[in-house]
Motif scaffolding. Sequence first.
Motif, PDB file in Angstrom:
ATOM      1  N   LEU A 102       0.719 -93.428   9.021  1.00  0.00           N
ATOM      2  CA  LEU A 102      -0.143 -92.632   9.893  1.00  0.00           C
ATOM      3  C   LEU A 102      -1.101 -93.472  10.727  1.00  0.00           C
ATOM      4  N   VAL A 103      -1.487 -94.635  10.215  1.00  0.00           N
ATOM      5  CA  VAL A 103      -2.526 -95.433  10.875  1.00  0.00           C
ATOM      6  C   VAL A 103      -2.077 -95.895  12.258  1.00  0.00           C
ATOM      7  N   ILE A 104      -0.875 -96.428  12.362  1.00  0.00           N
ATOM      8  CA  ILE A 104      -0.423 -96.989  13.640  1.00  0.00           C
ATOM      9  C   ILE A 104      -0.302 -95.916  14.727  1.00  0.00           C
ATOM     10  N   PRO A 105       0.401 -94.786  14.488  1.00  0.00           N
ATOM     11  CA  PRO A 105       0.449 -93.778  15.567  1.00  0.00           C
ATOM     12  C   PRO A 105      -0.920 -93.207  15.909  1.00  0.00           C
ATOM     13  N   ALA A 106      -1.804 -93.047  14.905  1.00  0.00           N
ATOM     14  CA  ALA A 106      -3.153 -92.554  15.194  1.00  0.00           C
ATOM     15  C   ALA A 106      -3.918 -93.565  16.052  1.00  0.00           C
ATOM     16  N   PHE A 107      -3.738 -94.848  15.763  1.00  0.00           N
ATOM     17  CA  PHE A 107      -4.409 -95.904  16.527  1.00  0.00           C
ATOM     18  C   PHE A 107      -3.866 -95.965  17.961  1.00  0.00           C
ATOM     19  N   ILE A 108      -2.545 -95.855  18.110  1.00  0.00           N
ATOM     20  CA  ILE A 108      -1.938 -95.901  19.445  1.00  0.00           C
ATOM     21  C   ILE A 108      -2.406 -94.721  20.287  1.00  0.00           C
ATOM     22  N   LEU A 109      -2.508 -93.546  19.678  1.00  0.00           N
ATOM     23  CA  LEU A 109      -3.010 -92.383  20.414  1.00  0.00           C
ATOM     24  C   LEU A 109      -4.431 -92.638  20.918  1.00  0.00           C
ATOM     25  N   GLY A 110      -5.240 -93.270  20.085  1.00  0.00           N
ATOM     26  CA  GLY A 110      -6.599 -93.599  20.504  1.00  0.00           C
ATOM     27  C   GLY A 110      -6.616 -94.565  21.669  1.00  0.00           C
ATOM     28  N   LEU A 111      -5.750 -95.577  21.637  1.00  0.00           N
ATOM     29  CA  LEU A 111      -5.685 -96.543  22.736  1.00  0.00           C
ATOM     30  C   LEU A 111      -5.130 -95.922  24.006  1.00  0.00           C
ATOM     31  N   GLY A 112      -4.237 -94.961  23.836  1.00  0.00           N
ATOM     32  CA  GLY A 112      -3.597 -94.353  24.993  1.00  0.00           C
ATOM     33  C   GLY A 112      -4.544 -93.567  25.876  1.00  0.00           C
ATOM     34  N   ILE A 113      -5.609 -93.053  25.292  1.00  0.00           N
ATOM     35  CA  ILE A 113      -6.540 -92.222  26.067  1.00  0.00           C
ATOM     36  C   ILE A 113      -7.291 -93.044  27.116  1.00  0.00           C
ATOM     37  N   PRO A 114      -7.904 -94.183  26.776  1.00  0.00           N
ATOM     38  CA  PRO A 114      -8.505 -94.996  27.845  1.00  0.00           C
ATOM     39  C   PRO A 114      -7.458 -95.545  28.816  1.00  0.00           C
ATOM     40  N   ALA A 115      -6.254 -95.820  28.310  1.00  0.00           N
ATOM     41  CA  ALA A 115      -5.188 -96.287  29.206  1.00  0.00           C
ATOM     42  C   ALA A 115      -4.867 -95.212  30.244  1.00  0.00           C
ATOM     43  N   GLN A 116      -4.817 -93.949  29.802  1.00  0.00           N
ATOM     44  CA  GLN A 116      -4.586 -92.852  30.731  1.00  0.00           C
ATOM     45  C   GLN A 116      -5.732 -92.714  31.731  1.00  0.00           C
ATOM     46  N   ALA A 117      -6.959 -92.906  31.246  1.00  0.00           N
ATOM     47  CA  ALA A 117      -8.123 -92.799  32.130  1.00  0.00           C
ATOM     48  C   ALA A 117      -8.070 -93.869  33.223  1.00  0.00           C
ATOM     49  N   VAL A 118      -7.737 -95.094  32.831  1.00  0.00           N
ATOM     50  CA  VAL A 118      -7.657 -96.190  33.808  1.00  0.00           C
ATOM     51  C   VAL A 118      -6.520 -95.940  34.797  1.00  0.00           C
ATOM     52  N   LEU A 119      -5.372 -95.491  34.287  1.00  0.00           N
ATOM     53  CA  LEU A 119      -4.244 -95.199  35.173  1.00  0.00           C
ATOM     54  C   LEU A 119      -4.599 -94.059  36.130  1.00  0.00           C
ATOM     55  N   GLY A 120      -5.330 -93.077  35.612  1.00  0.00           N
ATOM     56  CA  GLY A 120      -5.805 -92.003  36.482  1.00  0.00           C
ATOM     57  C   GLY A 120      -6.755 -92.524  37.546  1.00  0.00           C
ATOM     58  N   GLY A 121      -7.576 -93.512  37.173  1.00  0.00           N
ATOM     59  CA  GLY A 121      -8.477 -94.124  38.134  1.00  0.00           C
ATOM     60  C   GLY A 121      -7.721 -94.811  39.264  1.00  0.00           C
ATOM     61  N   PHE A 122      -6.668 -95.550  38.914  1.00  0.00           N
ATOM     62  CA  PHE A 122      -5.838 -96.196  39.937  1.00  0.00           C
ATOM     63  C   PHE A 122      -5.174 -95.151  40.835  1.00  0.00           C
ATOM     64  N   THR A 123      -4.803 -94.013  40.226  1.00  0.00           N
ATOM     65  CA  THR A 123      -4.191 -92.931  41.008  1.00  0.00           C
ATOM     66  C   THR A 123      -5.147 -92.437  42.086  1.00  0.00           C
ATOM     67  N   VAL A 124      -6.415 -92.260  41.713  1.00  0.00           N
ATOM     68  CA  VAL A 124      -7.416 -91.806  42.682  1.00  0.00           C
ATOM     69  C   VAL A 124      -7.682 -92.894  43.720  1.00  0.00           C
ATOM     70  N   LEU A 125      -7.855 -94.128  43.261  1.00  0.00           N
ATOM     71  CA  LEU A 125      -8.196 -95.227  44.171  1.00  0.00           C
ATOM     72  C   LEU A 125      -7.080 -95.537  45.162  1.00  0.00           C
ATOM     73  N   THR A 126      -5.836 -95.187  44.812  1.00  0.00           N
ATOM     74  CA  THR A 126      -4.707 -95.400  45.728  1.00  0.00           C
ATOM     75  C   THR A 126      -4.372 -94.129  46.504  1.00  0.00           C
ATOM     76  N   GLN A 127      -5.345 -93.187  46.534  1.00  0.00           N
ATOM     77  CA  GLN A 127      -5.164 -91.942  47.303  1.00  0.00           C
ATOM     78  C   GLN A 127      -3.953 -91.144  46.837  1.00  0.00           C
ATOM     79  N   LEU A 128      -3.822 -91.042  45.518  1.00  0.00           N
ATOM     80  CA  LEU A 128      -2.760 -90.251  44.878  1.00  0.00           C
ATOM     81  C   LEU A 128      -1.363 -90.790  45.204  1.00  0.00           C
ATOM     82  N   ASN A 129      -1.224 -92.095  45.124  1.00  0.00           N
ATOM     83  CA  ASN A 129       0.102 -92.696  45.295  1.00  0.00           C
ATOM     84  C   ASN A 129       1.080 -92.032  44.317  1.00  0.00           C
ATOM     85  N   PRO A 130       2.200 -91.503  44.804  1.00  0.00           N
ATOM     86  CA  PRO A 130       3.102 -90.733  43.945  1.00  0.00           C
ATOM     87  C   PRO A 130       3.689 -91.542  42.781  1.00  0.00           C
ATOM     88  N   TRP A 131       3.791 -92.852  42.955  1.00  0.00           N
ATOM     89  CA  TRP A 131       4.329 -93.667  41.863  1.00  0.00           C
ATOM     90  C   TRP A 131       3.312 -93.793  40.736  1.00  0.00           C
TER      91      TRP A 131
END
Length: 301
Positions: A102-131
């Motif tokens: 349980l520890v590893i998937p729970a840890f990865i889920l925790g890491l994935g949330i800031p990763a999603q936030a940063v990726l979302g930030g790049f999405t905004v900064l690139t004016q919603l680049n579809p890729w």
Amino acid sequence: MFAKVRNWPIISSARIPLYVWASLVSQILIVVTGGIVRLTGSGLGCPTWPKCTEDSLITVPEMGLHGVIEFANRLLTFVLALIALLTFLTVLALGKKLRKGLVIPAFILGLGIPAQAVLGGFTVLTQLNPWFVGAHFVLSGIMIAIAALLVFRALPPKHVPVSPAIWRTANPIAIVGAITVLVGVLVTGAGPHSGDAYSERNGLDLELLQHLHSYPGYLLLILALIQLGLLSRRDKEGLERSYQLKVAAWLVVTTIAQAIIGVLQARLGVPAVLVALHMLGAAVICALLAFQWLAIRGKTK
């Protein structure tokens, strides 16, 4: 199984079922809310990142309803982070034997949330680049599958042995399902709902991609029906509906619903409501693809 291991109720092991299901449901819902942002044209409601505007961390009246919608979606990231933190702390609070797997998937889920936030930030900064938008969904699909793994390991179902024929259906379904979702991401990038009136699309032929998307989709349905048929025959002989059969049935039902919505989208000019339902279905299918593989080939405690 989950005896109370801490005096602090919020990280009691009795909370494990709640937290693992909350992790999965919230990962699916964030896909839907992200879709609402895009479908309402609110993708640049907060035109910069990490702030909402150059001068404000939160939305301001000048940004209007689009700003409220986009900022509300950003706030949901903190809800996911809280759920992930509580899940991880509760898993750590379990005894060494109980937290195994349980520890590893729970840890990865925790890491994935800031990763999603940063990726979302790049999405905004690139004016919603579809890729970048597509990559955002792909990462969400991976996180949903990991959340499904966490549910499966934390609440292991009764495993019923399968025949070689049933065992061999799991991999093709997972692979074809993943291809279907990935091609769907390309369709989304070519479609009319960019998230902002001035955002670019990926330049691919929407009509052609819709056809290409349907082929693995129909193949997925055929494979899922084969798996369901084999499981139904086995369970009929045993007179008990297994967890494996229930997962296979849900996968068939969801895939049929997705096919119907997909056809209606193409015929009706890709209306936003149907796109939102299709995104919800895609997120649910990501979970079901993981569940079916785990139910057939995964190891339970």
